[in-house]
Design a protein around this motif. Sequence first.
Motif: not given
Length: 425
Positions: A240-262
């Motif tokens: 996650h450090k490489v993807h979400a940290g260094i490359n700043q990929i938004n969490c919701l791009y991969c975990h799309a359900g976090a803003e749409k479902s339980k």
Amino acid sequence: MYRRVSILLRKHFVSVLILCASIVIPFSSVKAADPAKGKALFQTNCASCHNVHKKLTGPALAGVEDRWPDKKLLHQWIHNSASVLATGDKYANALYLEYNKTAMTPFPQLSNEEIDDILAYVKDEQAKTPGGSKTPAGDTDAAGATDKGNDNSLLFGIITLILAVVALILMQINSNLNKLAGDKEGVPTPDPVPFYKNKAYLALIILVLFMVGGYLTIQGAIGLGRQKDYMPEQPIFYSHKVHAGINQINCLYCHAGAEKSKYAMIPSENICMNCHKAIKEYTGPELTTAEGRKVDGTAEIAKLYDYVGWDPEAGKYTKPGRPIEWTKIHNLPDHVYFNHSQHVVAGQQQCQTCHGAITEMDEVHQFSDLSMGWCINCHRTTKVQFADNNYYSIFEKLHQDIKDKKIDSVTVEMVGGTECQKCHY
């Protein structure tokens, strides 16, 4: 003579007890700031506006205590910044002007001890070199290590044990001297009862063991099913450090359900391949496991290709894919209701509130114990968007209290966020 010695010894015994109390009481009354608690409070109350090392909505917090002339004034600023601005403090007003006259959100619910915990966490983070090596999360995170360093429970236990042994020895010596004094004066005195046959001592030991055993049993029962710092080995090393940290990929791009479902959902392999059809080699910073073992990033990408059946040379899928058997880290009991979208969308909570500094984790571990007490504490301190929100129009009393300036904000708890049926039904 022996009687005098006995009396003197009793006086010394009382003096020793007074001395012991004078040693223990200051230790027990002084409570060191706890960076681990400060980390949780920081994530809940501060992380949306502040970072330790860089400016966000508010200033970077590194060195914040050095910038304020008085710690009491800093406490007052955090409790209610408007009251400090009214005093005409130069630094406070300069800070207010620097951020376009945007007032800091007041936190009257935080005690001075909790603020000190947050400041201790900030100091702990400040001591690290930004971007440098971190303590492997699988063993213990940095705050957890500091927490162990500041935990004086073991010291208190050792001191208590030593004092208890000293007290018992003095009592036994006193009993023997009474016997000698009585024999010298011709007063019949029964032989002192050996320690291991003394019913009072045995009863005291049994009581202490019962209390310690009960405490450990209760703590063990409370901890059943909790897995804080759990960090299993995954089939593919995903940082996650490489993807979400260094490359700043938004969490919701991969975990799309976090803003749409339980559920936040584990990303499908197709999401991974959106990038890795083109990215075939790893060229980022060195990767290591929590145990210090080096990881070949390119080989981990090859594992992904093997799972999905992708041939990077041919540039197409050449065989049927198979699911990646990721190990779930965060689990809640079946009787607990938790909705990601409610917290992410309505509550505007950052992922870090519950999952910790996810952008700094090469291997994800469970940051919080996710206990009921932890959730309730968050609901007691987290404010809701109360003003101009039709959803809360029925809370007429709270609206009136705000107008009357009896309260300046509304927390989740005040709108029923700690009622049992909110999470258990």
